[in-house]
Design an enzyme around this catalytic site. Sequence first.
Site, short mmCIF file in Angstrom:
data_model
loop_
_atom_site.label_atom_id
_atom_site.label_comp_id
_atom_site.label_asym_id
_atom_site.label_seq_id
_atom_site.Cartn_x
_atom_site.Cartn_y
_atom_site.Cartn_z
N GLY A 78 99.38 -6.40 44.70
CA GLY A 78 100.20 -6.49 43.58
C GLY A 78 99.79 -7.32 42.54
CB CYS A 83 94.12 -4.89 46.04
SG CYS A 83 93.90 -5.89 44.44
CG LEU A 107 92.65 -1.09 40.35
CD1 LEU A 107 91.59 0.18 40.41
CD2 LEU A 107 93.95 -0.25 40.54
#
Length: 624
Positions: free
Chosen positions: A76, A2, A51
Site C-alpha cells: 500500500g 505490492c 510494484l
Amino acid sequence: MCGFCGILGPGGGLEARRRRLAAMTASFAHRGPDDSGTFEDEHIALGFRRLAVIDLETGHQPIRLEGDRAVIVLNGEIYNFRELRAELGGAAVFRTRGDVEVALRLLDRDGSGAVTRLNGMFAFALWEPGRRRLTLARDRFGIKPLFVCEEGDDLAFASELGALLAGGYPTTRRLDRRELRHYLAQRYLSPRGCALEGVRSLAPATRLEVEPGRRQETIYWQPPVAPCRATLAEAEERLACLLPGAVEGQLVADVPVGVFLSGGLDSSTLALLAARAVCGPLRTFSVGFGGPGAVSELPAARQVARLLGSDHHEILMEPAEVRTDLECILASLDGPLGDATAVPTWYMSRLARRHAVVALSGEGADEIFGGYPRQRYDTLLDRLGRVGRSAVPWGLRLAGRPVTTRLQSRLRMAPGLGRQLHWSRVFLAEELDALCREPLADERCLDALHAPLAERWRSRAAADPVNARLLTDLELFLPGDLLVKVDRMSMAHSLEVRVPYLDNAVADLLLALPGGLKVGTRVGKRILRRYAKSVLPPQVAARRKQGFDVPVAAWLRGPLREPLCDLLGEASVRRRGLWRPDAVQSLVREHLESTRDHSEKLWCLLALEGWMRAALDTPRGVAP
C-alpha cells in the site's frame, strides 16, 4: 502497491518452508513485477513482491532496522509519511526515501498502537525477533487485503488467497458454507470471512499481535458515534479545505498517475482537483460498453475530459472480447464476487496501465456522502410508519408502477439491519433452499454473523437513522465488494488504485456529520453536490448517479451464452454437487427464453464456478 506473504512457524521444516514461501511469493508476481525480497529466521519467513511507485531506487522490501530488531513488509501507501518522517528525523537515520521505512520506525518507536497515525491504504506484517512478536494490521476501511490461515503450528498470511493455496494452506479445501450463504445472499463474502474453511480475512481497522504466550486482536479505529453539529454551508466549507489536499497528497508518486473518469459527480470532482494539482495535462481513463442493451458513460466522460483539457484515453468493451477474457477475469478475482462491474474495472485497469502506474478512483464516496438510493428509500420507510408502508402498494399501482413480491415483503419488515440488506439481496432464503442440493447453514447463521453490526445499527439508528444506513454500507458493502473488486482487477494489471474519498481527514469529517446533511428526501450526497457546484460546470455537478450499467442480461443471452451453458450446464452442476441441477437449469432456461431476468443470480453462480475451476480444481501447493 505490492504483495506479501509469510509463515510463522516451522512450515514442515526449513527447506519445506522455503519452498512454500517461494511458491506463495511467485503466485502474486502480478502485484509486484518490479522487485522481490525475502527475510528468514528460525521462527518466520517473509516474502515480498514490489510494484515500484515511490522511492524507485531504495524502496526494496523487506525493510530491516539496525541489528534486525524489527522487519516489515507493507502493501500500500502511507500518504502522510513526509510529516511523520519530519517528526522522526531527529532520532533516526533513514536509509530510504519512501514511506515504508517511516512506518517501520514509527511503529518501532511508539509501538503497534501507532498504526492509528498512519493515513493511507495498507496491510503490513511487522516482525520483532527479540520478542518473537508478529503484528499484522490493515487500514481503516480494508482497502488492502490480508488473509490469514492457522493450521497446526503454522500461521500463514498473504495478500491473496491464491498465495495461501500455492503454499499448501489450508491442507483441505472445503467451502465455508456460512460464507457461501452470505455470498449468494449479497453477492460478496463477509469482510471478515473467506470462501474456504480455515482461512479468514483480517478485518478492516484490525491489528493482530501474536507472540509466545500471548495473542491479541484489536479493533484500533471505529467511526464516530455522536454527530457533530454543522450547517450545510459549514460542512461544504470544511470539505473544501480538506478534499483538495487529500487528492494532492494521493498524487505523490515517482511514476505516471491518472484518474478513472466516468463523467459522474464523484470522478469528475476528483479529476478536476487532480488536474489543478498536476503539472501538464492530467491522464484520464474511461470505459464504455458496445453491443445490444448497452448504455455507455463515454459521452459524459468525454465532456468532462474536454473541460479539463486532460490527456484522455478510453476503451469500448465489445461483448466478444468479454467472452474471450471472461475466464481470466473470474480467476483474477481471487475469490467469488458476483459484482459484474468487475468486468469494466478489469478493462479500465488494463487501459490505464498502458499509460500510468497509479490511478485515482472514487470508491467510498457513496458510503461517506450518502449516494445510494436504497439508503434514502429505507429511511423513508421508517418515516412512513406501519400504516404508511401498508399504503405504498396502493400508491404505486395508482401511479402505474409494479409492486413486486420482494417489495411487499420489505414493507412488512420492521426497521433494522435485515431490512436494509434486503434491498441488495440476490437469492432470498426460500430460493436458496430450493437451489442447494445439500442445505447450507440456515438463515440464522447470517443473523449470528451480523449480530454485532445489527446491534450497532440499532444504537446508531436511535440517534441518526441515515447514518446507521451509511455506516452499514461502510462496514459491509465497501470492504466486502467495492474495495475487493478494485484491488483484484487493478492488481491483475499491476496498477495501483488510490481512493482519496477515504482519506482519514475527509472520512473523519463526513462520518461525524449528521445524516440529514448528507442525504435529503429526494437526493443524496448533498454536501458533495454543493461543493461540486462551486468547482464544476452545472451540467456536470447536477448529473444523476449512473455507475457501470453492465448489460449482463443481454450478454448472457448473447455472447456469453456459451460460457454460461458451460459453467452452469447440467453436467457441470452435477459434477460440482452444490446445486440441484433442475433448479439451475430452470434459471438458465427462463433467462435465455427472456421470460424472466435472472442475470444477477446467474452471474453470482457463474462467478463462483469460474473461481472454483481456477482455484480449487487446478492442483496447487507444494509438497511439504
